[in-house]
Motif scaffolding. Structure first.
Motif, PDB file in Angstrom:
ATOM      1  N   GLY A   3      44.308  22.323  24.645  1.00 55.79           N
ATOM      2  CA  GLY A   3      43.422  23.010  25.595  1.00 55.79           C
ATOM      3  C   GLY A   3      43.794  22.774  27.052  1.00 55.79           C
ATOM      4  N   LYS A   4      44.932  22.136  27.289  1.00 58.70           N
ATOM      5  CA  LYS A   4      45.349  21.781  28.656  1.00 58.70           C
ATOM      6  C   LYS A   4      45.551  23.025  29.530  1.00 58.70           C
ATOM      7  CE  LYS A   4      49.068  19.524  27.236  1.00 58.70           C
ATOM      8  NZ  LYS A   4      48.947  19.736  25.776  1.00 58.70           N
ATOM      9  N   THR A   5      46.333  23.958  29.021  1.00 58.76           N
ATOM     10  CA  THR A   5      46.622  25.160  29.815  1.00 58.76           C
ATOM     11  C   THR A   5      45.351  25.983  30.029  1.00 58.76           C
ATOM     12  OG1 THR A   5      48.890  25.181  29.015  1.00 58.76           O
ATOM     13  CG2 THR A   5      48.073  27.236  29.959  1.00 58.76           C
ATOM     14  N   THR A   6      44.499  26.022  29.023  1.00 58.36           N
ATOM     15  CA  THR A   6      43.229  26.755  29.155  1.00 58.36           C
ATOM     16  C   THR A   6      42.397  26.152  30.292  1.00 58.36           C
ATOM     17  OG1 THR A   6      43.244  27.307  26.807  1.00 58.36           O
ATOM     18  CG2 THR A   6      41.120  27.445  27.933  1.00 58.36           C
ATOM     19  N   GLY A  43      48.371  22.779  22.056  1.00 54.69           N
ATOM     20  CA  GLY A  43      47.178  23.411  21.511  1.00 54.69           C
ATOM     21  C   GLY A  43      45.889  22.667  21.813  1.00 54.69           C
TER      22      GLY A  43
HETATM   23  P1  ADP Z   1      47.784  23.340  25.452  1.00 58.31           P
HETATM   24  O1  ADP Z   1      48.054  23.794  26.844  1.00 58.31           O
HETATM   25  O2  ADP Z   1      47.177  21.967  25.400  1.00 58.31           O
HETATM   26  O3  ADP Z   1      48.963  23.472  24.562  1.00 58.31           O
HETATM   27  P2  ADP Z   1      46.195  25.764  25.212  1.00 58.31           P
HETATM   28  O4  ADP Z   1      45.128  25.699  26.217  1.00 58.31           O
HETATM   29  O5  ADP Z   1      47.383  26.594  25.487  1.00 58.31           O
HETATM   30  O6  ADP Z   1      46.627  24.262  24.837  1.00 58.31           O
HETATM   31  O7  ADP Z   1      45.571  26.254  23.848  1.00 58.31           O
HETATM   32  C1  ADP Z   1      44.343  25.757  23.302  1.00 58.31           C
HETATM   33  C2  ADP Z   1      43.978  26.558  22.043  1.00 58.31           C
HETATM   34  O8  ADP Z   1      43.622  27.885  22.418  1.00 58.31           O
HETATM   35  C3  ADP Z   1      45.114  26.701  21.068  1.00 58.31           C
HETATM   36  O9  ADP Z   1      44.546  26.720  19.767  1.00 58.31           O
HETATM   37  C4  ADP Z   1      45.728  28.055  21.416  1.00 58.31           C
HETATM   38  O10 ADP Z   1      46.358  28.638  20.315  1.00 58.31           O
HETATM   39  C5  ADP Z   1      44.506  28.832  21.821  1.00 58.31           C
HETATM   40  N1  ADP Z   1      44.798  29.875  22.820  1.00 58.31           N
HETATM   41  C6  ADP Z   1      45.405  29.705  24.000  1.00 58.31           C
HETATM   42  N2  ADP Z   1      45.463  30.863  24.700  1.00 58.31           N
HETATM   43  C7  ADP Z   1      44.853  31.790  23.918  1.00 58.31           C
HETATM   44  C8  ADP Z   1      44.570  33.182  24.066  1.00 58.31           C
HETATM   45  N3  ADP Z   1      44.922  33.846  25.154  1.00 58.31           N
HETATM   46  N4  ADP Z   1      43.927  33.795  23.062  1.00 58.31           N
HETATM   47  C9  ADP Z   1      43.563  33.124  21.964  1.00 58.31           C
HETATM   48  N5  ADP Z   1      43.779  31.814  21.757  1.00 58.31           N
HETATM   49  C10 ADP Z   1      44.416  31.155  22.723  1.00 58.31           C
END
Ligand code: ADP
Ligand code: ADP
Length: 224
Positions: free
Chosen positions: A42-45, A40
């Motif tokens: 923000g890595k994947t984002t 959570g």
């Molecule tokens: P990580 O890859 O570090 O686990 P993410 O980038 O997946 O983190 O997520 C960062 C935050 O954004 C988290 O709070 C996650 O729930 C939220 N999030 C990720 N994708 C979405 C989306 N498509 N819509 C809404 N919130 C999202």
């Protein structure tokens, strides 16, 4: 001379979640950079924005000094992504998967190049195998081969060792080093501190959308 230059990158999802808050990050050519942070963070984002899968709310991304938006095609051909989940057609043979991925990027048909990629990942003997019949480690290799099919020079690996056993983790680490020796710039995400320390030249610690750069890995433990 930077592979990637990110400035003021912010992402607020429609749900209201602020996944990234004004992130600045420079990636040098040829380095291995680890983005370390809990689920959570923000890595994947971050990866998804740079790879063009998610749009940023604000900020700029330069790939090889070129603005992402101005030269989208350039950026796309320079970047390869290995996502967390299997992203291949399970019923396709290995060879077709890599050759087809090259085609999708508009690369000329080049069997010798496909062979080279498969050999470099010790997939040559498996080239006719159907992906679903391969071991977990081999499947991960196929995902890497697919990401390298269009010969990018920046490779993103999203949690390359999440949920794999110790042996496969070491295998993946060795593989990443080999790729770097061949000049590929690597950005990987992980939530294992040992992995960041073991693999990366530099580490960025990310938490709740905020990035703290760690230039010197010996200070990593103190920062956490
Ligand atoms: P990580 O890859 O570090 O686990 P993410 O980038 O997946 O983190 O997520 C960062 C935050 O954004 C988290 O709070 C996650 O729930 C939220 N999030 C990720 N994708 C979405 C989306 N498509 N819509 C809404 N919130 C999202
Ligand atoms: P964007 O702002 O990029 O358009 P959205 O917030 O509209 O993203 O969400 C995109 C998709 O991701 C939606 O289908 C949504 O249901 C889904 N999603 C919402 N929250 C999360 C989350 N925490 N993690 C992953 N996906 C999510």
């Amino acid at each position: 001379d930077l592979a990637l230059s990110i400035r003021g990158l912010r992402k607020a999802y429609a749900s209201g979640t602020e996944a990234l808050k004004a992130v600045d990050l420079d990636i040098r050519h040829g380095e291995i950079f680890a983005l370390l942070g809990p689920n959570g963070a923000g890595k994947t984002t971050l990866i998804s924005i740079v790879c063009g899968l998610v749009t940023a709310t604000e900020g700029t991304v330069l790939v090889d000094g070129k603005h992402w938006r101005d030269d989208y095609r350039h950026a796309r051909t320079r970047i390869g992504l290995v996502p967390q989940e299997l992203n291949t057609d399970q019923f396709e043979p290995v060879w077709n998967t890599v050759a087809f991925s090259r085609e999708l990027f508009g690369k000329p048909k080049d069997d010798a190049r496909v062979e080279e990629i498969l050999r470099s990942l010790t997939l040559w003997d498996k080239r006719k195998n159907i992906i679903k019949d391969l071991s977990g480690g081999m499947k991960r290799r196929v995902m890497i081969a697919k990401a390298l099919a269009h010969e990018p020079d920046i490779l993103f690996l999203d949690e390359p060792t999440a949920g794999v056993d110790v042996e496969l983790r070491k295998e993946m680490w060795a593989l990443v080093r080999t790729l770097r020796e061949r000049g590929v710039t690597i950005i990987l995400t992980t939530h294992y501190i040992e992995e960041a320390e073991e693999m990366a030249d530099r580490v960025g610690v990310i938490n709740r959308g905020e990035l703290i750069l760690v230039e010197n890995k010996t200070t990593l433990m103190k920062k956490l």
